[in-house]
Design a protein around this motif. Sequence first.
Motif, mmCIF file in Angstrom:
data_model
loop_
_atom_site.group_PDB
_atom_site.id
_atom_site.type_symbol
_atom_site.label_atom_id
_atom_site.label_comp_id
_atom_site.label_asym_id
_atom_site.label_seq_id
_atom_site.Cartn_x
_atom_site.Cartn_y
_atom_site.Cartn_z
ATOM 1 N N ALA A 54 0.815 -1.213 0.000
ATOM 2 C CA ALA A 54 0.000 0.000 0.000
ATOM 3 C C ALA A 54 0.848 1.263 0.000
ATOM 4 N N ASP A 55 0.434 2.222 -0.829
ATOM 5 C CA ASP A 55 0.958 3.582 -0.765
ATOM 6 C C ASP A 55 -0.052 4.531 -0.131
ATOM 7 N N PRO A 72 -4.929 4.315 16.697
ATOM 8 C CA PRO A 72 -3.937 5.026 17.505
ATOM 9 C C PRO A 72 -3.835 4.504 18.935
ATOM 10 N N GLU A 73 -4.848 3.746 19.387
ATOM 11 C CA GLU A 73 -4.824 3.217 20.752
ATOM 12 C C GLU A 73 -4.048 1.912 20.868
ATOM 13 N N GLU A 83 1.964 0.407 13.041
ATOM 14 C CA GLU A 83 2.784 1.511 12.543
ATOM 15 C C GLU A 83 2.366 1.913 11.137
ATOM 16 N N ARG A 84 2.143 0.927 10.276
ATOM 17 C CA ARG A 84 1.778 1.254 8.903
ATOM 18 C C ARG A 84 0.379 1.859 8.809
ATOM 19 N N PRO A 89 -0.634 7.449 4.257
ATOM 20 C CA PRO A 89 -1.602 8.482 3.896
ATOM 21 C C PRO A 89 -3.014 7.898 3.863
ATOM 22 N N LYS A 90 -3.956 8.631 4.443
ATOM 23 C CA LYS A 90 -5.354 8.229 4.450
ATOM 24 C C LYS A 90 -6.174 9.184 3.580
ATOM 25 N N TYR A 91 -7.052 8.631 2.753
ATOM 26 C CA TYR A 91 -7.966 9.416 1.929
ATOM 27 C C TYR A 91 -9.380 8.986 2.303
#
Length: 209
Positions: A54-55, A72-73, A83-84, A89-91
């Motif tokens: 994934a990019d 995040p928890e 971590e990944r 990047p999230k869209y």
Amino acid sequence: MKITLTEFLTLDGVSQGPGSPEEDTSDGFTRGGWLVPHMDGTFVQRVSGWLDLADGLLLGRRTYEAFARDWPEITDPADPFTERMNTLPKYVVTNTLTEGTWNPTTVLKGDPVQAVTELKARPGRELQIHGSARLGDSLLAAGLIDTLRLVLAPAVLRTGRRLLTGAGAPSDLRLLHHEATPNGMLLLEYEVTGRAARRGAYEGVTAFT
């Protein structure tokens, strides 16, 4: 970039709430957490390998908010996904959110098909949809999905939101890979051929020998 759709499903096609009873209780759903009893090392290894490609992550609003709350928890340094998931990047495709809280996030407003078409034209490897069944269904119908990666759990729920329910042309798929895990899940990878689903009339077994 290619767009891939990764979904965890029951035998009857339910994609809602695989990870915990509280993950997604919308529409009164009370049978979440159905994937977890079947998880094993093979499943973790294969899904982690998919995420290596994934990019970026492409998400609908409902899944984005759940992921932004939960990922995040998770602070276990040995977790192979955290971590990944937190740094890619999230869209998020939405007309209700104005900004993201799970950085780095880009909010895609307007027509989802147009927004994703423009994103798909960028250079890169894979833009991966995880969950977000309604978004995945609409993009498959629009011809924007290149690959489906499905994890089929040996469970039947008879209730819950299913993956493929929307309108659209029938799709032809080509099986690229299949594998059964020790705990009985099927890992299936399909290429979307771009053709309509084929049909035929059975005329006896001699036609196939």
